[in-house]
Design a protein around this motif. Sequence first.
Motif, PDB file in Angstrom:
ATOM      1  N   PHE A  26      11.598   5.082  -0.787  1.00 51.50           N
ATOM      2  CA  PHE A  26      10.767   6.063  -1.496  1.00 51.50           C
ATOM      3  C   PHE A  26      11.059   5.973  -2.995  1.00 51.50           C
ATOM      4  CE2 PHE A  26      14.792   8.119  -0.800  1.00 51.50           C
ATOM      5  CZ  PHE A  26      15.018   8.842  -1.967  1.00 51.50           C
ATOM      6  N   PHE A  27      10.178   6.593  -3.783  1.00 55.29           N
ATOM      7  CA  PHE A  27      10.398   6.762  -5.217  1.00 55.29           C
ATOM      8  C   PHE A  27      10.033   8.194  -5.550  1.00 55.29           C
ATOM      9  CE2 PHE A  27       8.900   7.030  -9.593  1.00 55.29           C
ATOM     10  CZ  PHE A  27       9.955   6.447 -10.283  1.00 55.29           C
ATOM     11  N   LEU A  28      10.944   8.913  -6.198  1.00 58.38           N
ATOM     12  CA  LEU A  28      10.701  10.298  -6.589  1.00 58.38           C
ATOM     13  C   LEU A  28      10.433  10.341  -8.085  1.00 58.38           C
ATOM     14  CD1 LEU A  28      10.646  13.296  -5.759  1.00 58.38           C
ATOM     15  CD2 LEU A  28      13.086  13.372  -6.337  1.00 58.38           C
ATOM     16  N   GLN A  29       9.241  10.773  -8.461  1.00 55.30           N
ATOM     17  CA  GLN A  29       8.884  10.925  -9.870  1.00 55.30           C
ATOM     18  C   GLN A  29       9.122  12.372 -10.270  1.00 55.30           C
ATOM     19  OE1 GLN A  29       5.107   9.279 -11.281  1.00 55.30           O
ATOM     20  NE2 GLN A  29       4.816  11.148 -12.466  1.00 55.30           N
ATOM     21  N   ILE A  54       0.877  -1.167   0.000  1.00 52.01           N
ATOM     22  CA  ILE A  54       0.000   0.000   0.000  1.00 52.01           C
ATOM     23  C   ILE A  54       0.916   1.220   0.000  1.00 52.01           C
ATOM     24  CG2 ILE A  54      -1.764   1.303   1.221  1.00 52.01           C
ATOM     25  CD1 ILE A  54      -2.804  -1.373   2.297  1.00 52.01           C
ATOM     26  N   CYS A  55       0.732   2.018  -1.014  1.00 54.69           N
ATOM     27  CA  CYS A  55       1.610   3.126  -1.308  1.00 54.69           C
ATOM     28  C   CYS A  55       0.843   4.444  -1.159  1.00 54.69           C
ATOM     29  CB  CYS A  55       2.078   2.908  -2.745  1.00 54.69           C
ATOM     30  SG  CYS A  55       3.121   4.141  -3.427  1.00 54.69           S
ATOM     31  N   SER A  56       1.496   5.452  -0.581  1.00 53.53           N
ATOM     32  CA  SER A  56       0.933   6.800  -0.506  1.00 53.53           C
ATOM     33  C   SER A  56       1.674   7.667  -1.506  1.00 53.53           C
ATOM     34  CB  SER A  56       1.107   7.392   0.889  1.00 53.53           C
ATOM     35  OG  SER A  56       0.357   6.678   1.833  1.00 53.53           O
ATOM     36  N   ILE A  57       0.921   8.479  -2.251  1.00 55.12           N
ATOM     37  CA  ILE A  57       1.511   9.354  -3.254  1.00 55.12           C
ATOM     38  C   ILE A  57       1.273  10.799  -2.831  1.00 55.12           C
ATOM     39  CG2 ILE A  57       1.461  10.071  -5.683  1.00 55.12           C
ATOM     40  CD1 ILE A  57       0.171   6.724  -4.945  1.00 55.12           C
ATOM     41  N   TYR A  66       6.268  14.009  -7.918  1.00 49.39           N
ATOM     42  CA  TYR A  66       5.538  13.183  -6.960  1.00 49.39           C
ATOM     43  C   TYR A  66       6.491  12.307  -6.159  1.00 49.39           C
ATOM     44  CZ  TYR A  66       1.432  14.598  -9.559  1.00 49.39           C
ATOM     45  OH  TYR A  66       0.454  15.356 -10.146  1.00 49.39           O
ATOM     46  N   LEU A  67       6.113  12.058  -4.913  1.00 46.00           N
ATOM     47  CA  LEU A  67       6.881  11.207  -4.024  1.00 46.00           C
ATOM     48  C   LEU A  67       6.000  10.032  -3.623  1.00 46.00           C
ATOM     49  CD1 LEU A  67       9.550  10.970  -2.422  1.00 46.00           C
ATOM     50  CD2 LEU A  67       8.436  12.244  -0.586  1.00 46.00           C
ATOM     51  N   TYR A  68       6.491   8.820  -3.885  1.00 52.05           N
ATOM     52  CA  TYR A  68       5.784   7.589  -3.529  1.00 52.05           C
ATOM     53  C   TYR A  68       6.483   6.999  -2.305  1.00 52.05           C
ATOM     54  CZ  TYR A  68       3.943   7.477  -8.368  1.00 52.05           C
ATOM     55  OH  TYR A  68       3.332   7.758  -9.564  1.00 52.05           O
ATOM     56  N   VAL A  69       5.715   6.657  -1.272  1.00 52.79           N
ATOM     57  CA  VAL A  69       6.262   6.032  -0.068  1.00 52.79           C
ATOM     58  C   VAL A  69       5.336   4.911   0.381  1.00 52.79           C
ATOM     59  CG1 VAL A  69       7.491   8.083   0.759  1.00 52.79           C
ATOM     60  CG2 VAL A  69       5.137   7.704   1.466  1.00 52.79           C
ATOM     61  N   GLU A  70       5.883   3.976   1.143  1.00 46.92           N
ATOM     62  CA  GLU A  70       5.041   2.937   1.734  1.00 46.92           C
ATOM     63  C   GLU A  70       4.156   3.610   2.780  1.00 46.92           C
ATOM     64  OE1 GLU A  70       5.346  -1.450   3.795  1.00 46.92           O
ATOM     65  OE2 GLU A  70       7.181  -0.306   3.464  1.00 46.92           O
ATOM     66  N   LYS A  71       2.868   3.325   2.736  1.00 53.87           N
ATOM     67  CA  LYS A  71       1.909   4.002   3.618  1.00 53.87           C
ATOM     68  C   LYS A  71       2.284   3.873   5.091  1.00 53.87           C
ATOM     69  CE  LYS A  71      -2.961   4.295   4.845  1.00 53.87           C
ATOM     70  NZ  LYS A  71      -3.394   5.637   4.534  1.00 53.87           N
ATOM     71  N   LYS A  72       2.665   2.673   5.534  1.00 54.98           N
ATOM     72  CA  LYS A  72       2.942   2.503   6.960  1.00 54.98           C
ATOM     73  C   LYS A  72       4.261   3.150   7.395  1.00 54.98           C
ATOM     74  CE  LYS A  72       4.949  -2.116   6.686  1.00 54.98           C
ATOM     75  NZ  LYS A  72       4.833  -3.496   7.058  1.00 54.98           N
ATOM     76  N   VAL A 122      -2.009  13.017  -2.240  1.00 54.73           N
ATOM     77  CA  VAL A 122      -2.864  12.895  -3.419  1.00 54.73           C
ATOM     78  C   VAL A 122      -3.816  11.720  -3.230  1.00 54.73           C
ATOM     79  CG1 VAL A 122      -2.927  12.559  -5.925  1.00 54.73           C
ATOM     80  CG2 VAL A 122      -1.064  13.871  -4.896  1.00 54.73           C
ATOM     81  N   PHE A 123      -3.260  10.516  -2.982  1.00 51.31           N
ATOM     82  CA  PHE A 123      -4.080   9.341  -2.715  1.00 51.31           C
ATOM     83  C   PHE A 123      -3.205   8.170  -2.286  1.00 51.31           C
ATOM     84  CE2 PHE A 123      -3.175   9.216  -7.256  1.00 51.31           C
ATOM     85  CZ  PHE A 123      -2.816   7.896  -7.499  1.00 51.31           C
ATOM     86  N   ASP A 124      -3.853   7.116  -1.819  1.00 51.93           N
ATOM     87  CA  ASP A 124      -3.206   5.846  -1.473  1.00 51.93           C
ATOM     88  C   ASP A 124      -3.699   4.796  -2.453  1.00 51.93           C
ATOM     89  OD1 ASP A 124      -2.043   6.976   0.846  1.00 51.93           O
ATOM     90  OD2 ASP A 124      -3.835   6.548   2.007  1.00 51.93           O
ATOM     91  N   MET A 125      -2.848   3.797  -2.728  1.00 49.71           N
ATOM     92  CA  MET A 125      -3.282   2.708  -3.597  1.00 49.71           C
ATOM     93  C   MET A 125      -2.472   1.457  -3.312  1.00 49.71           C
ATOM     94  SD  MET A 125      -1.783   3.408  -7.353  1.00 49.71           S
ATOM     95  CE  MET A 125      -0.102   3.789  -7.676  1.00 49.71           C
ATOM     96  N   LEU A 126      -3.075   0.331  -3.655  1.00 50.90           N
ATOM     97  CA  LEU A 126      -2.365  -0.940  -3.609  1.00 50.90           C
ATOM     98  C   LEU A 126      -1.558  -1.023  -4.889  1.00 50.90           C
ATOM     99  CD1 LEU A 126      -1.788  -3.687  -2.321  1.00 50.90           C
ATOM    100  CD2 LEU A 126      -3.768  -4.578  -3.561  1.00 50.90           C
ATOM    101  N   LEU A 127      -0.261  -1.097  -4.758  1.00 48.58           N
ATOM    102  CA  LEU A 127       0.614  -1.102  -5.926  1.00 48.58           C
ATOM    103  C   LEU A 127       1.195  -2.496  -6.132  1.00 48.58           C
ATOM    104  CD1 LEU A 127       1.812   0.651  -8.152  1.00 48.58           C
ATOM    105  CD2 LEU A 127       3.690   1.212  -6.606  1.00 48.58           C
ATOM    106  N   LYS A 128       0.946  -3.048  -7.324  1.00 54.86           N
ATOM    107  CA  LYS A 128       1.482  -4.344  -7.739  1.00 54.86           C
ATOM    108  C   LYS A 128       2.289  -4.130  -9.003  1.00 54.86           C
ATOM    109  CE  LYS A 128      -2.900  -6.509  -6.758  1.00 54.86           C
ATOM    110  NZ  LYS A 128      -3.837  -7.527  -7.207  1.00 54.86           N
TER     111      LYS A 128
END
Length: 97
Positions: A73-76, A6-9, A19-25, A45-51
């Motif tokens: 983290f992932f920086l877009q 589960i990822c938070s963006i 955009y910065l993607y991080v693990e929600k927890k 922005v939102f959370d999502m299950l990322l596969k």
Amino acid sequence: MTAPLICSIYKSPKKDEMYLYVEKKAQFSKVPEVLLEQFGKPVHVFDMLLKEDKTLARVKAKDVLDSIAEKGFFLQMPPPKEAYMLDAYRAPTQGRY
């Protein structure tokens, strides 16, 4: 195969389309302070299950998952400006209107 998470963006208030993607927890616990200073106060922005097979607009889900697993983290970054768009901001050349 990377496990889904589960990822938070978050978007940057300082730079359009960054955009910065991080693990929600984990949130920002693994993001370097210097990056957060340059990024600005993250705007959720939102959370999502990322596969791995998830389709994202500008990046591969596998690259995001691998980066989060490795760095936390992932920086877009924003896409590069197209040359034709920059023409509108260049000073006019002599003989051209």
